[in-house]
Design an enzyme around this catalytic site. Sequence first.
Site, PDB file in Angstrom:
ATOM      1  N   THR A   1       1.306  -0.945  -0.244  1.00  0.00           N
ATOM      2  CA  THR A   1      -0.292   0.119  -0.022  1.00  0.00           C
ATOM      3  C   THR A   1       1.169   1.489  -0.125  1.00  0.00           C
ATOM      4  O   THR A   1       2.252   1.626  -0.434  1.00  0.00           O
ATOM      5  CB  THR A   1      -1.101   0.129   1.158  1.00  0.00           C
ATOM      6  OG1 THR A   1      -1.861   1.037   1.118  1.00  0.00           O
ATOM      7  CG2 THR A   1       0.209   0.129   2.103  1.00  0.00           C
ATOM      8  N   ASN A   2       0.314   2.684   0.268  1.00  0.00           N
ATOM      9  CA  ASN A   2       1.402   3.419   0.509  1.00  0.00           C
ATOM     10  C   ASN A   2       0.420   4.660   1.021  1.00  0.00           C
ATOM     11  O   ASN A   2       0.139   4.319   1.676  1.00  0.00           O
ATOM     12  CB  ASN A   2       0.596   4.398  -1.435  1.00  0.00           C
ATOM     13  CG  ASN A   2      -0.578   4.794  -1.598  1.00  0.00           C
ATOM     14  OD1 ASN A   2      -1.555   4.843   0.103  1.00  0.00           O
ATOM     15  ND2 ASN A   2      -1.412   4.119  -2.626  1.00  0.00           N
TER      16      ASN A   2
END
Length: 407
Positions: free
Chosen positions: A211-212
């Site tokens: 993810t980020n």
Amino acid sequence: MTAPLADKHVVLGVTGSIACYKAVDLASKLVQAGALVDVVMSYGATRFVAPLAFRSITHREVVTDTYDAGSEFANNHVALARRADIIVIAPATVHCLAKLALGLADDPLTTTVIATQAPLLVAPAMDAAMYDHPATQENLDKLRRRGVTIAGPAPGRLASGLMGMGRLLEPAELVGHITATLGRDGDLAGRTIVISAGGTQEPIDPVRVITNNSSGKMGYALAEAARDRGAQAVLVTAPTALPDPPLVEVVRVQTAAQMAEAVLGAVGRADALIMAAAVADYRPATAAEQKIKKTDAALTIELAKTIDILETARGDFVKVGFAAESENLAANAADKVRRKSLDLIVANDITDAASGFGADTNRVILIDRELRTEELPLLTKYEVSHRILDKVKALLPGTDGDGNRVG
Ligand code: CTP
């Protein structure tokens, strides 16, 4: 517009329930948002919370008695009704709902309600059995038919200790209902705006994801701003730590593929699409079915490209993208306008702490299809949202360029 409660006259009616303590917080939030808050309390409410608590927060007289010769209300009993931009009753007891449904006017609050042209928002709080009673439901139906906004109640633990329907909504949620009600006939009324938010999560195995750092705050602020101008906001969101914005249609997704399906499905009924989400460009080519166990060897994960949602979305709607860049901001953003055939791109420099992931503020450059650029100062994400929506409005199909409807 960017501060929907600034200088708005809010009459806050408070009736006798233990949930009165939340009304003190609500009054505080409204005052902090710039509203002028006149509190009107029933006798029961004054037994739970002292009028002084509200006066200390609002710095205005609190009305409790129709016949108090010293108060403005006794001299002019429709003064509050006339100057109100909105009347909010929170908490509204079962007895208060019954009085409103009947149109009684036997205390300062009900007198104000019956004399006003302003919208009325009622937030019930009561025991679940009282809420479920056919008399209460009939009264609520009657009020709804009259155009009254009913906010809540929520399910949960009640003062009796029992679980059930009847909790007053939280003050932050009530503020959302209030700004939405004030803006319901706003300049985006009748429009549907699809907004994506958050960072997608791409599974590696049942416990791990790629993810980020996206917090989702920009997309959520956009949804709230669109709602507060009367639009139907559809928020397609990857997992975030943020609460659902009230009166926004929330669609929860996890992966880029799920977000693509939800967004591409929703744009058919949209006037605009704003992709504020940080969509993963790559996902693990296969997600392991079982948890990957640790070994002494290095681990390589093969990544496959995800679908570019913004590039794929086509149709008769305004298309807005975001460009989060760490270098060559304007040039990279302009390239994305062409590549994804956008009407507008919102470019921000993620290396700037005030504009980066997780911040409540953002400093952005707006670049349109003709590559005209507008640099905005540092603003809250809610204020940035309104600036973006101003541009969207001017580009909407069926408008003359200033956002006025034609034909
Ligand atoms: N976007 C999208 N689908 C993707 C990737 C990005 O819809 N698979 C959207 C984002 O929501 C954003 C815009 O495209 O509105 C630009 O995203 P960004 O990550 O800045 O651009 P990329 O095209 O991924 O290019 P790069 O990562 O090389 O900068």
